[in-house]
Design a protein around this motif. Structure first.
Motif, mmCIF file in Angstrom:
data_model
loop_
_atom_site.group_PDB
_atom_site.id
_atom_site.type_symbol
_atom_site.label_atom_id
_atom_site.label_comp_id
_atom_site.label_asym_id
_atom_site.label_seq_id
_atom_site.Cartn_x
_atom_site.Cartn_y
_atom_site.Cartn_z
ATOM 1 N N ASP A 101 31.900 -3.673 48.508
ATOM 2 C CA ASP A 101 31.825 -3.450 50.048
ATOM 3 C C ASP A 101 31.919 -1.987 50.554
ATOM 4 O O ASP A 101 31.560 -1.193 49.567
ATOM 5 C CB ASP A 101 33.173 -4.085 50.520
ATOM 6 N N GLU A 102 31.886 -1.488 51.983
ATOM 7 C CA GLU A 102 31.683 -0.279 52.237
ATOM 8 C C GLU A 102 32.458 0.558 51.987
ATOM 9 O O GLU A 102 32.247 1.725 51.476
ATOM 10 C CB GLU A 102 31.353 -0.382 53.766
ATOM 11 N N ALA A 103 33.807 0.191 51.721
ATOM 12 C CA ALA A 103 34.905 1.075 51.341
ATOM 13 C C ALA A 103 34.627 1.640 49.883
ATOM 14 O O ALA A 103 35.032 2.668 49.701
ATOM 15 C CB ALA A 103 36.359 0.419 51.489
ATOM 16 N N GLU A 104 34.275 0.794 49.110
ATOM 17 C CA GLU A 104 33.897 1.166 47.612
ATOM 18 C C GLU A 104 32.496 2.126 47.719
ATOM 19 O O GLU A 104 32.733 2.843 46.694
ATOM 20 C CB GLU A 104 33.975 -0.243 46.759
ATOM 21 N N LYS A 105 31.600 1.792 48.438
ATOM 22 C CA LYS A 105 30.440 2.685 48.337
ATOM 23 C C LYS A 105 31.051 4.087 48.764
ATOM 24 O O LYS A 105 30.288 4.998 48.160
ATOM 25 C CB LYS A 105 29.374 2.017 49.412
ATOM 26 N N LYS A 106 31.841 4.173 49.589
ATOM 27 C CA LYS A 106 32.200 5.703 50.069
ATOM 28 C C LYS A 106 33.182 6.235 49.322
ATOM 29 O O LYS A 106 33.439 7.467 49.452
ATOM 30 C CB LYS A 106 32.972 5.402 51.531
ATOM 31 N N SER A 107 33.982 5.471 48.581
ATOM 32 C CA SER A 107 34.864 6.137 47.396
ATOM 33 C C SER A 107 34.661 5.776 45.982
ATOM 34 O O SER A 107 34.707 4.736 45.531
ATOM 35 C CB SER A 107 36.432 5.443 47.809
ATOM 36 N N LYS A 108 34.007 6.918 45.403
ATOM 37 C CA LYS A 108 33.700 6.783 43.885
ATOM 38 C C LYS A 108 34.977 6.187 43.078
ATOM 39 O O LYS A 108 34.997 5.598 42.239
ATOM 40 C CB LYS A 108 33.121 8.041 43.496
ATOM 41 N N LYS A 109 36.359 6.868 43.538
ATOM 42 C CA LYS A 109 37.510 6.575 42.931
ATOM 43 C C LYS A 109 37.773 4.964 42.898
ATOM 44 O O LYS A 109 38.056 4.414 41.868
ATOM 45 C CB LYS A 109 38.555 7.450 43.231
ATOM 46 N N LEU A 110 37.692 4.447 44.129
ATOM 47 C CA LEU A 110 38.049 2.977 44.311
ATOM 48 C C LEU A 110 36.972 2.232 43.568
ATOM 49 O O LEU A 110 37.272 1.003 43.148
ATOM 50 C CB LEU A 110 37.939 2.628 45.835
ATOM 51 N N LYS A 111 35.512 2.663 43.709
ATOM 52 C CA LYS A 111 34.694 1.695 43.010
ATOM 53 C C LYS A 111 34.792 1.792 41.265
ATOM 54 O O LYS A 111 34.651 0.785 40.895
ATOM 55 C CB LYS A 111 33.338 2.470 43.387
ATOM 56 N N ALA A 112 35.298 2.943 41.049
ATOM 57 C CA ALA A 112 35.409 3.107 39.609
ATOM 58 C C ALA A 112 36.604 2.053 39.163
ATOM 59 O O ALA A 112 36.596 1.491 37.991
ATOM 60 C CB ALA A 112 35.575 4.186 39.079
ATOM 61 N N LYS A 113 37.633 2.205 39.983
ATOM 62 C CA LYS A 113 38.812 1.214 39.713
ATOM 63 C C LYS A 113 38.424 -0.146 39.597
ATOM 64 O O LYS A 113 38.975 -0.944 38.805
ATOM 65 C CB LYS A 113 40.024 1.689 40.573
ATOM 66 N N ILE A 114 37.440 -0.705 40.668
ATOM 67 C CA ILE A 114 37.279 -1.983 40.664
ATOM 68 C C ILE A 114 36.564 -2.216 39.442
ATOM 69 O O ILE A 114 36.804 -3.359 38.803
ATOM 70 C CB ILE A 114 36.274 -2.394 41.752
ATOM 71 N N LYS A 115 35.613 -1.426 39.054
ATOM 72 C CA LYS A 115 34.677 -1.753 37.722
ATOM 73 C C LYS A 115 35.498 -1.752 36.608
ATOM 74 O O LYS A 115 35.537 -2.633 35.607
ATOM 75 C CB LYS A 115 33.634 -0.703 37.787
ATOM 76 N N ASP A 116 36.525 -0.944 36.468
ATOM 77 C CA ASP A 116 37.492 -1.023 35.460
ATOM 78 C C ASP A 116 38.357 -2.292 35.412
ATOM 79 O O ASP A 116 38.674 -2.847 34.334
ATOM 80 C CB ASP A 116 38.514 0.264 35.392
ATOM 81 N N THR A 117 38.885 -2.678 36.462
ATOM 82 C CA THR A 117 39.582 -4.044 36.591
ATOM 83 C C THR A 117 38.511 -5.049 36.148
ATOM 84 O O THR A 117 38.987 -6.083 35.399
ATOM 85 C CB THR A 117 39.974 -4.174 38.078
ATOM 86 N N LEU A 118 37.148 -5.192 36.466
ATOM 87 C CA LEU A 118 36.222 -6.246 35.982
ATOM 88 C C LEU A 118 36.163 -6.185 34.507
ATOM 89 O O LEU A 118 36.238 -7.171 34.011
ATOM 90 C CB LEU A 118 34.990 -6.011 36.909
ATOM 91 N N GLN A 119 35.902 -5.108 34.194
ATOM 92 C CA GLN A 119 35.547 -4.861 32.584
ATOM 93 C C GLN A 119 36.743 -5.427 31.787
ATOM 94 O O GLN A 119 36.510 -5.677 30.511
ATOM 95 C CB GLN A 119 35.490 -3.312 32.202
ATOM 96 N N LYS A 120 37.984 -5.679 32.247
ATOM 97 C CA LYS A 120 39.172 -6.183 31.474
ATOM 98 C C LYS A 120 38.818 -7.493 30.800
ATOM 99 O O LYS A 120 39.314 -8.064 29.875
ATOM 100 C CB LYS A 120 40.461 -6.009 32.248
ATOM 101 N N ALA A 121 37.833 -8.180 31.691
ATOM 102 C CA ALA A 121 37.586 -9.697 31.346
ATOM 103 C C ALA A 121 36.002 -9.864 30.998
ATOM 104 O O ALA A 121 35.919 -10.860 30.694
ATOM 105 C CB ALA A 121 37.891 -10.595 32.332
ATOM 106 N N HIS A 122 35.125 -8.941 31.394
ATOM 107 C CA HIS A 122 33.874 -9.103 31.229
ATOM 108 C C HIS A 122 32.991 -7.783 30.900
ATOM 109 O O HIS A 122 33.586 -7.013 30.800
ATOM 110 C CB HIS A 122 33.139 -9.267 32.712
ATOM 111 N N TRP A 123 31.547 -8.118 30.573
ATOM 112 C CA TRP A 123 30.829 -6.892 30.647
ATOM 113 C C TRP A 123 30.250 -6.953 31.768
ATOM 114 O O TRP A 123 29.849 -7.956 32.468
ATOM 115 C CB TRP A 123 29.887 -6.628 29.451
ATOM 116 N N VAL A 124 30.031 -5.666 32.491
ATOM 117 C CA VAL A 124 29.364 -5.303 33.933
ATOM 118 C C VAL A 124 28.024 -4.796 33.885
ATOM 119 O O VAL A 124 27.988 -3.675 33.170
ATOM 120 C CB VAL A 124 30.502 -4.551 34.457
#
Length: 286
Positions: free
Chosen positions: A209-232
């Motif tokens: 979403d737009e908030a994640e595009k504007k915040s590299k920190k938030l986007k990286a946190k989302i990706k880290d959460t996803l990677q706990k169960a998947h390859w991304v």
């Protein structure tokens, strides 16, 4: 999507085996002659609980379970089945917990499911899960079902189950679609009789979403959460006629089956095809 909202799609992915475990459209359904399963999950397992779990069955229905960490019993519960006004009531009662969950299963005049609702005992007015639109083949096996999960606050996620069969009774392929406002999940399950294995491949498309595009920190946190169960993988996708930035997440689980078709070993397969043992089962039959 925030980390809090991300819990819903991850919950659906990680717990689909448990949530739908009472139904014929579970990922890899058990045969009705199972009486007990002792399951050992490694620390690398995607599913909870880690450690040892013992499940007891009677006439194809789960009757009780116990979960251990080492030798310590950390969770146990039982299922009670009853008929009320032509409806089957299935209670899941956890030890040392005040509240319980229960299913209300509705049957047609051919004794087949046409609807099921799951409730929590502290809110008997609003179901948290509704299974509906059951469709059957000539062998009375479920070939399609829709499941709606209702979260606190009214947020909904829908899953659709479709199954192909080798004949009227033996499945060869199952495809599941789950979707919500920010997420689309497709699950393919294929059975290979030559190697007696079943491969589950899940692909989840998560909209950035737009908030994640504007915040590299938030986007990286989302990706880290996803990677706990998947390859991304990051990319784009057409969503409702609009080009969106997305994460595509992939998970591959390989199951080794015994001679009755029940899985006894579960492996996680990474992007390079390397396998890691997640869970083992010892199954007792009638």
């Amino acid at each position: 999507m925030t980390i809090k909202k991300l819990v819903l799609p991850l919950f659906i992915f990680l717990h689909c085996q448990i949530v739908f475990g009472q139904y014929d459209f579970e990922d890899i359904p058990l045969t009705n002659d199972v009486v007990e399963i002792t399951q050992i999950a490694s620390k690398k397992s995607l599913f909870k609980p880690k450690g040892k779990a013992v499940f007891k069955y009677e006439k194809g229905k789960l009757r009780s379970y116990k979960h251990y960490e080492g030798k310590k019993l950390i969770d146990e519960g039982k299922y009670e089945y009853s008929l009320v006004d032509g409806k089957e009531i299935v209670k899941e009662i956890k030890k040392n917990q005040k509240h319980f969950s229960f299913n209300v299963n509705y049957y047609d005049d051919q004794d087949r499911w046409y609807k099921s609702e799951k409730y929590l005992s502290n809110n008997v007015e609003t179901p948290i899960l509704i299974s509906s639109d059951f469709r059957y083949n000539e062998g009375d096996k479920v070939v399609y079902c829709k499941v709606t999960s209702i979260q606190e606050g009214g947020q909904e996620s829908v899953s659709e189950y479709a199954t192909e069969y080798v004949d009227q009774h033996s499945w060869k392929k199952r495809t599941t679609f789950s979707f919500s406002e920010d997420m689309f999940l497709k699950t393919d399950l294929k059975y290979d009789p030559s190697s007696r294995s079943a491969i589950i491949t899940r692909c989840m498309i998560y909209i950035i979403d737009e908030a994640e595009k504007k915040s590299k920190k938030l986007k990286a946190k989302i990706k880290d959460t996803l990677q706990k169960a998947h390859w991304v993988e990051e990319g784009t996708a057409d969503i409702n006629g609009k080009r969106e930035d997305v994460y595509r997440t992939y998970t591959v689980l390989e199951h080794r089956l015994d001679d009755r078709g029940n899985w006894v070993e579960q492996y996680r397969v990474n992007k390079k095809g390397k396998k890691k043992l997640l869970q083992k089962r010892a199954i007792q039959y009638q």
